[in-house]
Design an enzyme around this catalytic site. Structure first.
Site, mmCIF file in Angstrom:
data_model
loop_
_atom_site.group_PDB
_atom_site.id
_atom_site.type_symbol
_atom_site.label_atom_id
_atom_site.label_comp_id
_atom_site.label_asym_id
_atom_site.label_seq_id
_atom_site.Cartn_x
_atom_site.Cartn_y
_atom_site.Cartn_z
ATOM 1 N N TRP A 127 -52.512 42.249 95.637
ATOM 2 C CA TRP A 127 -53.334 42.060 94.438
ATOM 3 C C TRP A 127 -52.640 42.764 93.272
ATOM 4 C CZ3 TRP A 127 -57.779 45.648 92.883
ATOM 5 C CH2 TRP A 127 -58.599 45.060 91.922
ATOM 6 N N LYS A 159 -68.302 40.398 96.176
ATOM 7 C CA LYS A 159 -68.206 39.041 96.708
ATOM 8 C C LYS A 159 -69.325 38.757 97.687
ATOM 9 C CE LYS A 159 -63.965 39.154 94.890
ATOM 10 N NZ LYS A 159 -63.372 40.240 94.156
ATOM 11 N N ASP A 163 -58.289 48.353 101.896
ATOM 12 C CA ASP A 163 -59.057 47.728 100.822
ATOM 13 C C ASP A 163 -59.876 46.619 101.475
ATOM 14 O OD1 ASP A 163 -60.100 46.490 98.638
ATOM 15 O OD2 ASP A 163 -58.185 46.166 97.597
#
Ligand code: LMR
Length: 439
Positions: A167, A283, A248
């Protein structure tokens, strides 16, 4: 009182800023009506590789535009839904308001406990042994930044290793905290799979005391996750090397299921083992703008957890002091109520199934359009993203010629595909791939 003296770079020195400004050569960069400028020469930063695309998309006047860039779930109508369980939790909270006083520095204790149990599993040994220090954070990004500040303050010589690719915000977050970052191989491009051998070889060369950042599930951007057996091999190598794992964990429930997606985390959660986990509920609860995340630091003893907790609190206090309450209250309400929790699990399943359906539908649509190449690898990827293999030029052509936005690395947000847009997406991918093949 003496009037302040203002100086300009061209040598003028008067007590009147306006006189200085007017006397300076036209367009002189160093002067403003208030004296020497400290800000005139600051150059604009490049747009964010992901959120910048969202801004460009909003500004694009073309009606046929399609946004497959930022990792936000959309339903079959292209809308980002407010989950029903969230609406109900908010109704309950609104019906029984208590206070708007500050939360503790580390957030709501019941939120931290409920989310730790979601990540690790209730009854997991580190939780039972009280070896976990924690904090409710403003989103998963906030958790990463707190972990970075914690590392900078307490493990100052550690390098943080991240997957290549990762990311784009990962290196920025750790570099902003003053931490050196390096990369390890992750993606086997020719086979669209995990480069396990390369990864393990890199781990062997890491220095003891370094930190390895891993994506707990639904790797962003590749969508390629280790299997349970591979996770075990990775955890063995990491611990053998004396490296600290930092996971993560932003997409729990979007890969294979809430429990299934924690298989990597559990591979590291061994008796006495240390690890850090940064979770996000943007999310899986659809709470993007509420900024709800958590940091868990697992230490080897309960005493160490108590010390680490004070250091986490210290870095938070000098950053945002204590977290915002609302999103955490919503998540805690849902996770602690059996009925709401069941409803939430159903809604996560609906989102996951729709993403997986779209994954398969895209592969079929590309084949139906006769796009050169075999895209079946996309069905093996997990989570919101598909690493398409499209080149920078093809990504740029999709945006400029067809108003289709995907991330520069070729990452497609599969969760933005709908029955209404998928055919056009496949057709336009066919066009840009065809143009490149024809050249
Ligand atoms: C993404 O990767 O698109 C999401 O995690 C959103 C973000 O903040 O970049």
């Amino acid at each position: 009182m003496r009037a302040p003296v203002f100086a300009t770079a061209n040598g003028l020195l008067t007590t009147d800023p306006l006189t200085n400004y007017l006397a300076a050569p036209a367009g002189h960069p160093d002067t403003t009506p208030f004296g020497i400028s400290m800000l005139e020469r600051i150059e604009a930063a490049p747009k964010d590789a992901i959120l910048g695309l969202g801004e460009a998309f909003k500004a694009d006047p073309r009606s046929e535009k399609i946004n497959l860039s930022v990792g936000v779930y959309q339903d079959e109508h292209g809308k980002t839904p407010l989950l029903e369980c969230v609406k109900e939790a908010e109704r309950r909270l609104a019906a029984n308001p208590t206070t708007k006083s500050y939360l503790p520095i580390s957030g709501l204790p019941e939120y931290c406990k409920a989310t730790a149990e979601l990540a690790f599993g209730a009854g997991n040994e580190p939780l039972v042994s009280k070896r976990v220090a924690w904090a409710q954070t403003p989103g998963g990004t906030g958790a990463l930044r707190v972990s970075a500040d914690f590392i900078a303050a307490n493990l100052p010589n550690s390098t943080v290793w991240m997957s290549e690719p990762t990311w784009p915000n990962h290196p920025q977050i750790f570099n902003a905290a003053g931490i050196a970052t390096k990369t390890y191989p992750y993606f086997d491009a020719p086979n669209n799979s995990l480069n396990l051998a390369g990864m393990l070889a890199a781990i062997e060369k890491m220095a003891a005391g370094d930190v390895i950042l891993l994506h707990g599930c639904c790797h962003n951007p590749t969508g390629i996750d280790p299997t349970a057996a591979e996770w075990k091999q990775i955890a063995d190598a990491v611990f053998a090397r004396g490296v600290m794992p930092l996971l993560d964990f932003a997409y729990q429930g979007f890969g294979d299921g809430l429990e299934e997606d924690a298989v990597g985390l559990k591979a590291f959660s061994r008796p006495g083992a240390e690890l850090m986990v940064c979770s996000s509920y943007s999310k899986n609860f659809g709470l993007y703008r509420e900024r709800v995340g958590a940091l868990f630091v697992v230490t080897s003893t309960a005493a160490a957890a108590a010390s680490v907790q004070t250091q986490i609190d210290k870095v938070i206090r000098s950053n945002y002091s204590n977290p915002p309450a609302h999103g955490g209250e919503v998540v805690a309400t849902i996770l602690r109520d059996p009925e709401l929790r069941k409803q939430w699990e159903g809604e996560v399943t609906t989102m996951r199934n729709r993403i997986n359906d779209m994954r398969h539908a895209l592969v079929e649509a590309l084949a139906a359009q006769g796009v050169p190449g075999d895209y079946s690898f996309m069905t093996r990827q997990r989570g919101m993203f598909s690493f398409s293999g499209l080149t920078k030029e093809q990504v740029e052509a999709l945006r400029s010629e067809y108003a289709i936005y995907i991330v520069g690395s070729g990452r497609i947000n599969v969760a933005g595909l709908t029955p209404a847009n998928i055919e056009r997406v496949a057709q336009c991918i066919g066009e840009v791939v065809g143009q490149t093949v024809a050249k």
